[in-house]
Design an enzyme around this catalytic site. Sequence first.
Site, PDB file in Angstrom:
ATOM      1  N   VAL A 127       0.904  -1.148   0.000  1.00  0.00           N
ATOM      2  CA  VAL A 127       0.000   0.000   0.000  1.00  0.00           C
ATOM      3  C   VAL A 127       0.951   1.207   0.000  1.00  0.00           C
ATOM      4  O   VAL A 127       1.486   1.587   1.035  1.00  0.00           O
ATOM      5  CB  VAL A 127      -0.940  -0.012   1.224  1.00  0.00           C
ATOM      6  CG1 VAL A 127      -1.872   1.189   1.201  1.00  0.00           C
ATOM      7  CG2 VAL A 127      -1.733  -1.318   1.261  1.00  0.00           C
ATOM      8  N   PRO A 128       1.226   1.762  -1.178  1.00  0.00           N
ATOM      9  CA  PRO A 128       2.405   2.609  -1.394  1.00  0.00           C
ATOM     10  C   PRO A 128       2.341   4.034  -0.838  1.00  0.00           C
ATOM     11  O   PRO A 128       2.273   5.011  -1.582  1.00  0.00           O
ATOM     12  CB  PRO A 128       2.539   2.611  -2.909  1.00  0.00           C
ATOM     13  CG  PRO A 128       1.147   2.472  -3.405  1.00  0.00           C
ATOM     14  CD  PRO A 128       0.470   1.559  -2.410  1.00  0.00           C
ATOM     15  N   CYS A 129       2.445   4.154   0.465  1.00  0.00           N
ATOM     16  CA  CYS A 129       2.453   5.476   1.098  1.00  0.00           C
ATOM     17  C   CYS A 129       3.721   6.261   0.747  1.00  0.00           C
ATOM     18  O   CYS A 129       3.720   7.489   0.823  1.00  0.00           O
ATOM     19  CB  CYS A 129       2.285   5.350   2.612  1.00  0.00           C
ATOM     20  SG  CYS A 129       3.402   4.193   3.399  1.00  0.00           S
ATOM     21  N   HIS A 130       4.775   5.579   0.311  1.00  0.00           N
ATOM     22  CA  HIS A 130       6.013   6.270  -0.068  1.00  0.00           C
ATOM     23  C   HIS A 130       5.841   7.093  -1.343  1.00  0.00           C
ATOM     24  O   HIS A 130       6.669   7.943  -1.645  1.00  0.00           O
ATOM     25  CB  HIS A 130       7.165   5.264  -0.227  1.00  0.00           C
ATOM     26  CG  HIS A 130       6.941   4.255  -1.309  1.00  0.00           C
ATOM     27  ND1 HIS A 130       6.134   3.150  -1.138  1.00  0.00           N
ATOM     28  CD2 HIS A 130       7.403   4.200  -2.581  1.00  0.00           C
ATOM     29  CE1 HIS A 130       6.120   2.445  -2.256  1.00  0.00           C
ATOM     30  NE2 HIS A 130       6.879   3.065  -3.146  1.00  0.00           N
TER      31      HIS A 130
END
Length: 172
Positions: A127-130
Amino acid sequence: MIYTTHYPSPLGDITLESDGISLVGLWFDGRRHAADMQDKGQEERPDLPVFRETRQWLDIYFKGGIPHFTPPLRMEGSAFRQRVWQQLLKIPYGSKVSYGDIACSIGCQSAQAVGGAVGHNPISLIVPCHRVVGADGSMTGYGGGIDRKIRLLELECKGLHHPIQHPSNESS
């Protein structure tokens, strides 16, 4: 019962948590909110199918590839956090969006509230919060550290320019 295992990534060790069926947590060791996600009733179970699938996803990702599958995920949080996390899943590999962009996409007027939800994402990387940046493109707000965030985005940029073929993607 919560089950755990560890993954030695090129950017530092990663802890994975599962309920036995779905991935419920994934973070770099030492991450800011990791203590919020850890439970005392844990058992080390690296053999779980969800962990094997997650390790495969991570192997592809850290070799610069684009995983074309998602392990089963279960993320607990408020309805607002769920909406934000669902938006994170829509950010394409190698792309960046701002907190404000996410706020607009869910009909929220507060990029700061979105930032709080992004910061409590329980399943980093997948879940690409970056991929979320400040309105001016600045590298802000990554629990795993700004240096690591930059390295993840660089990895994805290189992956887009030099895609890796994986056996499941090769033609016979």
